[in-house]
Design an enzyme around this catalytic site. Structure first.
Site, PDB file in Angstrom:
ATOM      1  N   GLY A 133       0.708  -1.117  -0.053  1.00  0.00           N
ATOM      2  CA  GLY A 133       0.252   0.488   0.023  1.00  0.00           C
ATOM      3  C   GLY A 133       1.350   1.186   0.205  1.00  0.00           C
ATOM      4  N   ARG A 171       2.286  -5.677  12.037  1.00  0.00           N
ATOM      5  CA  ARG A 171       1.858  -5.653  13.798  1.00  0.00           C
ATOM      6  C   ARG A 171       2.806  -7.021  13.934  1.00  0.00           C
ATOM      7  NH1 ARG A 171       0.575  -0.953  13.151  1.00  0.00           N
ATOM      8  NH2 ARG A 171      -1.860  -0.076  13.795  1.00  0.00           N
ATOM      9  N   ASP A 176       9.858  -4.202  14.421  1.00  0.00           N
ATOM     10  CA  ASP A 176       9.602  -2.712  14.681  1.00  0.00           C
ATOM     11  C   ASP A 176       8.233  -3.084  16.038  1.00  0.00           C
ATOM     12  OD1 ASP A 176       9.472   0.473  15.954  1.00  0.00           O
ATOM     13  OD2 ASP A 176       8.066  -0.304  14.388  1.00  0.00           O
ATOM     14  N   HIS A 235       8.647  -0.248  18.728  1.00  0.00           N
ATOM     15  CA  HIS A 235       7.180   0.610  17.757  1.00  0.00           C
ATOM     16  C   HIS A 235       7.514   1.028  17.633  1.00  0.00           C
ATOM     17  CE1 HIS A 235       2.253  -0.733  17.408  1.00  0.00           C
ATOM     18  NE2 HIS A 235       3.035   0.544  15.794  1.00  0.00           N
ATOM     19  N   GLY A 273       7.886   3.227  14.024  1.00  0.00           N
ATOM     20  CA  GLY A 273       7.822   3.527  13.136  1.00  0.00           C
ATOM     21  C   GLY A 273       7.095   5.032  13.106  1.00  0.00           C
TER      22      GLY A 273
END
Length: 315
Positions: A149, A231, A254, A278, A280
């Protein structure tokens, strides 16, 4: 309830967002225990950012006049469970355009750091040891982006100068792009064995939960690197641990499952893994883009125009 008598809950202080349309009552709520007002008056809900499970959905059952939910994340999995209890016609919008730059930067940083042995150099610096060695480069590598995406496309933008041998792209369905074809998920078994680096940037859905499981990982070539900026549950942690502990694969993560990763979890000290907590999205690039998104969406909302980034509508 008319828009001119309705509340807008924002996850950023309204005074920090220039150009908000008049005629709406703007309230700031960042996930605190106390709500800023009666949730029943809220028509536009800007979801608090990075506040952990449960907090974003807490006021939703009482938002009986709600018309729009706007997240500041690309993923919406933390909000989806609450949608069935909402009035019909509520539009859920994600934060496409907010996190592409930051997340793509981190995907490249994790890839380069892992390939070039940066974690071991840092440990060597702490120990005052000169740890020379021969490490793989990103140049001449085959990269597979799973989840093509906006973020996946931004990752390829940043791969362009690194002289990769090839970049393959996978998304939910096949399509063509100026850079080349995007393969459907069904093509993954044939694409994985050729990839030196596999970067996960797919949303978490029922189709992608556990996608990188035992079969997926077993098809990756020996010595390949798995990078996850998607995720945590997209990867099956038990299967990944088995591959890491055997030394066959490496990983740069991450996001993890569970998250936050608890003390004592074997993933912390598995060989060949680099973990970031996490991060990002939350960078200096976040706030300007988040403010712009909220302002533009509210201008559209106040004018009765179609919203951007609508990913679901309650029925």
């Amino acid at each position: 309830m008319s828009a001119d008598s309705a509340d807008v809950w924002l996850p950023l202080p309204p005074g920090e967002i220039e150009g908000l349309p008049e005629g709406l009552d703007y309230l700031f709520w960042d996930g605190d225990q106390d709500f800023p007002a009666d949730p029943a008056r809220c028509v536009f809900y800007g979801v608090p950012y990075m506040k952990g499970p449960g907090i974003p959905v807490r006021p939703l059952p009482r938002m009986k006049a709600l018309r729009v939910i706007q997240t500041l994340t690309a993923g919406i999995d933390h909000v989806l469970p609450a949608l069935p209890g909402l009035p019909p016609g509520v539009r859920l919008c994600n934060a496409r355009g907010v996190h592409e730059a930051s997340t793509a930067e981190l995907a490249l940083a994790l890839t380069l750091a892992s390939l070039r042995g940066i974690p071991d150099f840092v440990r060597g610096q702490d120990a005052e040891e000169w740890r020379q060695g021969f490490y793989p480069a990103l140049a001449d590598k085959s990269v597979l982006i799973v989840g093509y995406g906006a973020i996946g496309s931004a990752i390829e933008d940043r791969l362009a100068p690194f002289e990769c041998a090839r970049v393959a792209r996978v998304a939910r369905s096949a399509r063509t792009t100026p850079r080349g074809p995007v393969h459907p998920l069904a093509d993954l078994p044939a694409l994985l064995p050729d990839a030196d680096v596999v970067i996960l940037s797919t949303p978490l859905t029922e189709a992608t939960r556990g996608l990188a499981g035992a079969d997926f990982l077993s098809r990756m070539k020996d010595g390949a690197l798995l990078v996850n900026v998607a995720r945590g549950p997209v990867v099956d942690t038990k299967s990944l641990l088995a591959e890491l502990e055997s030394g066959r694969l490496r990983a740069a993560l991450d996001v993890t499952d569970p998250e936050p990763l608890p003390a004592g979890h074997p993933l912390w000290h598995a060989p060949g893994v680099l973990i970031t907590p996490h991060v990002g999205g939350p960078t200096s690039a976040f706030l300007p883009r988040a403010r712009r998104l909220l302002r533009e969406q509210l201008v559209r909302f106040a004018a009765g125009e179609p919203l951007a980034n609508v990913v679901a509508t309650t029925g």
